[in-house]
Design a protein around this motif. Structure first.
Motif, PDB file in Angstrom:
ATOM      1  N   SER A 240      -2.869  -5.417   7.527  1.00 23.53           N
ATOM      2  CA  SER A 240      -1.713  -5.127   8.379  1.00 23.53           C
ATOM      3  C   SER A 240      -0.997  -6.434   8.909  1.00 23.53           C
ATOM      4  O   SER A 240      -1.406  -6.797  10.087  1.00 23.53           O
TER       5      SER A 240
ATOM      6  N   GLU B 166      -4.644  10.539   3.080  1.00 23.28           N
ATOM      7  CA  GLU B 166      -4.860   8.975   2.957  1.00 23.28           C
ATOM      8  C   GLU B 166      -5.910   8.251   3.742  1.00 23.28           C
ATOM      9  O   GLU B 166      -6.074   8.352   4.907  1.00 23.28           O
TER      10      GLU B 166
ATOM     11  N   LEU C 179      -0.615   4.406   6.266  1.00 23.69           N
ATOM     12  CA  LEU C 179      -1.307   5.263   5.721  1.00 23.69           C
ATOM     13  C   LEU C 179      -1.055   6.728   6.416  1.00 23.69           C
ATOM     14  O   LEU C 179      -1.263   6.597   7.648  1.00 23.69           O
TER      15      LEU C 179
ATOM     16  N   MET D 212     -10.599  -3.866   9.153  1.00 20.50           N
ATOM     17  CA  MET D 212     -10.323  -4.337   7.635  1.00 20.50           C
ATOM     18  C   MET D 212     -11.498  -4.919   6.891  1.00 20.50           C
ATOM     19  O   MET D 212     -11.715  -5.089   5.951  1.00 20.50           O
TER      20      MET D 212
ATOM     21  N   PRO E  82      -7.514  -5.296   2.358  1.00 18.21           N
ATOM     22  CA  PRO E  82      -6.918  -4.676   3.060  1.00 18.21           C
ATOM     23  C   PRO E  82      -6.229  -5.230   4.410  1.00 18.21           C
ATOM     24  O   PRO E  82      -7.006  -5.535   5.276  1.00 18.21           O
TER      25      PRO E  82
ATOM     26  N   TYR F  62     -10.846   1.071  11.625  1.00 13.86           N
ATOM     27  CA  TYR F  62      -9.751   0.275  11.083  1.00 13.86           C
ATOM     28  C   TYR F  62      -9.830  -1.207  11.121  1.00 13.86           C
ATOM     29  O   TYR F  62      -9.137  -1.943  11.017  1.00 13.86           O
TER      30      TYR F  62
ATOM     31  N   ILE G 153      -8.193   4.466   3.961  1.00 10.29           N
ATOM     32  CA  ILE G 153      -8.244   3.107   3.660  1.00 10.29           C
ATOM     33  C   ILE G 153      -9.063   3.003   2.428  1.00 10.29           C
ATOM     34  O   ILE G 153      -8.583   2.181   1.283  1.00 10.29           O
TER      35      ILE G 153
ATOM     36  N   VAL H 215      -1.492  -1.087   5.448  1.00 11.14           N
ATOM     37  CA  VAL H 215      -2.449  -0.179   5.394  1.00 11.14           C
ATOM     38  C   VAL H 215      -2.322   0.629   6.811  1.00 11.14           C
ATOM     39  O   VAL H 215      -2.762   1.871   6.759  1.00 11.14           O
TER      40      VAL H 215
ATOM     41  N   MET I 176      -7.281   4.124  -0.667  1.00 10.14           N
ATOM     42  CA  MET I 176      -5.980   3.282  -1.238  1.00 10.14           C
ATOM     43  C   MET I 176      -6.646   2.192  -1.844  1.00 10.14           C
ATOM     44  O   MET I 176      -6.103   1.494  -2.645  1.00 10.14           O
ATOM     45  N   LEU I 177      -7.797   1.473  -1.254  1.00 13.42           N
ATOM     46  CA  LEU I 177      -8.378   0.302  -1.567  1.00 13.42           C
ATOM     47  C   LEU I 177      -9.004   0.590  -3.342  1.00 13.42           C
ATOM     48  O   LEU I 177      -8.740  -0.336  -4.040  1.00 13.42           O
TER      49      LEU I 177
ATOM     50  N   ALA J  23       0.608  -1.361   0.108  1.00 18.70           N
ATOM     51  CA  ALA J  23      -0.068  -0.040  -0.070  1.00 18.70           C
ATOM     52  C   ALA J  23       0.675   1.279  -0.015  1.00 18.70           C
ATOM     53  O   ALA J  23       0.413   2.202  -0.394  1.00 18.70           O
TER      54      ALA J  23
ATOM     55  N   LEU K 260      -3.905  -6.108   0.222  1.00 22.01           N
ATOM     56  CA  LEU K 260      -3.244  -4.800   0.367  1.00 22.01           C
ATOM     57  C   LEU K 260      -2.495  -4.494   1.565  1.00 22.01           C
ATOM     58  O   LEU K 260      -3.200  -4.095   2.275  1.00 22.01           O
TER      59      LEU K 260
END
Length: 469
Positions: free
Chosen positions: A384, A357, A351, A422, A382, A420, A359, A348, A362-363, A317, A345
């Protein structure tokens, strides 16, 4: 017929070993003899320590009883002392000397037919009064087991000791070989976090991870239900086996150009991602190493010529849509036509929200990038991986470096925020996870509520993978 017996000794359930129920004194004698045998048969010292450590851990041998290794004369001499008459009696009358000799051959499956000629085994037989007929009987029993003739082996085995432990090991191996499996090729450019994803799924650090090319060969990791220990072997001119694979050993194998492939099995436990399933992850080398183009060739040879069911492609990402990634993506799509493809991805959590930025943003960029490069309906998750790894290590009570402690604090706070999660950014249901355990986990002196750590782990996105593959 057992097709691949190399790792079989390392996969036995030591908690069910017959000696496990004996007192610590007899356990210590047994382990000293076994360790002396491994050394006496010419095995490298590191592997001997590795095997001994696996037994000591499984049998909960107190640290004060983990004495330096003794030689055969010293061990037998101790057994014959008056104060050890009870252990000496058990060792002989309960048939543990036959059990131990069988176990020595079992550990050396690749060459058990020949080790009876070595000086150590002959001395062992002489000192413990084991005749040639008994040795022949034990060898024939092991031959039958390797041929898959377990019922015959049970009838042929000596009517002493408890050999069911070994018979069950072979039965479990046959049953495991028959389980349906899913083979997943893991593909990414260098430094996308591929090793961190695998470590997060494992819940321990085994795959080398750094901001450089870390994987230089094909590494197969098979998740095996019921086996928490990570067993492994490296294929080169010989076979280098580990009963408890460590990160340092993996680094050594990875840097050895004479080793084309590594096989890992195990990794089950309370924090296992795949629980009762047999899943094979095939780690391929990062392909944009400017100093070594062999990495790209190894990956392409695998994708075009090997057997796998799905591809887990990892995107960075923080460095999306690079020329290197476009090249690898096109090559992978060409080679894996018709196979399931899932895109992770990763990173994340890195970011910059203050810079705008998000999520979601970015997705959308990742989906657009994939569509522009030939993936009409990409499935992108996405994740982490680094956060997931730290949360699993914390739940397991692992120690942290100072940097990891700071990162854990930051990521723990980050993933308490529902935005957050995902799972919210993927078009699929996400049933609530159920967790067992205490209410608080102590990590490096800092208490974290266990249920909040588990929630944070769930929100990293990796918990979706068992539902997809």
């Amino acid at each position: 017929m057992i097709e691949n017996s190399r790792l079989l000794p390392a996969k036995i359930n030591l908690a069910l070993h017959p000696i496990r129920s004996e007192d610590v004194s007899l356990q210590s004698f047994y382990l000293h003899l076994l360790h002396a045998a491994i050394q006496g048969l010419g095995e490298r010292g590191r592997v001997a320590r590795d095997i001994l450590a696996a037994y000591q851990e499984a049998w909960n041998i107190p640290l004060e009883n983990r004495k330096p290794t003794l030689n055969l004369d010293q061990i037998v001499g101790m057994l014959q002392k008056r104060e050890h008459w009870r252990e000496f009696w058990k060792f002989h009358e309960r048939g543990y000397k036959y059990l131990l000799l069988f176990e020595m051959m079992f550990i050396y499956l690749d060459e058990f037919e020949f080790i009876h000629n070595c000086d150590f085994i002959q001395e062992f037989q002489r000192r413990l009064a084991i005749g040639p007929v008994s040795l022949h009987q034990l060898r024939h029993t092991l031959r039958l087991l390797l041929q898959g003739r377990i019922g015959e082996a049970e009838k042929h085995a000596p009517n002493v000791g408890d050999f069911r432990f070994f018979f069950d090991t072979f039965r479990n191996e046959e049953q495991f070989a028959c389980l349906p499996e899913k083979k997943i090729a893991v593909v990414a450019t260098m430094s996308s976090g591929k090793s961190t994803v695998l470590n997060a799924l494992l819940g321990r650090k085994v795959f080398p991870s750094a901001n450089q090319a870390c994987t230089s060969k094909i590494v197969r990791w098979t998740h095996r239900p019921g086996l928490s220990r990570l067993t492994a072997y490296a294929r080169n001119t010989g076979v280098d086996i580990r009963w408890q694979l460590t990160l340092d050993e993996m680094r050594q194998w990875n840097s050895d150009p004479s080793i084309p492939s590594v096989y890992i099995e195990g990794g089950d436990g309370p924090l296992s991602s795949f629980r009762s399933r047999k899943v094979v992850f095939i780690d391929t080398p990062g392909t944009n190493n400017s100093r070594d183009d062999r990495h790209g060739r190894i990956t392409q040879d695998f994708l075009h010529g090997e057997d796998y069911d799905a591809v887990m492609y990892i995107l960075d990402a923080t460095n999306l849509a690079t020329e290197d990634d476009q090249t690898l993506l096109h090559q992978t799509l060409e080679a894996a036509k018709g196979k399931q493809m899932v895109f992770l991805l990763n990173k994340v959590d890195a970011l910059d929200m203050e810079a705008g930025e998000t999520i979601t943003g970015m997705l959308e960029m990742a989906v657009s990038y994939l569509r522009e490069n030939g993936v009409p309906n990409p499935f992108v998750i996405p994740v982490s991986a680094y956060a997931a790894l730290l949360f699993k290590l914390a739940l397991g009570g692992q120690e942290f470096s100072r940097k990891e402690t700071r990162d854990l604090d930051r990521l723990y706070a980050l993933y308490q925020d529902e935005s957050y999660d995902m799972n919210r950014y993927v078009r699929m249901g996400h049933p609530q996870e159920t967790w067992d355990g205490d209410s608080v986990a102590e990590d490096n002196g800092v208490p974290y509520p266990r249920e909040r750590l588990q929630l944070a782990l769930y929100r990293t996105g990796l918990s979706l993978l068992p539902k997809i593959f």
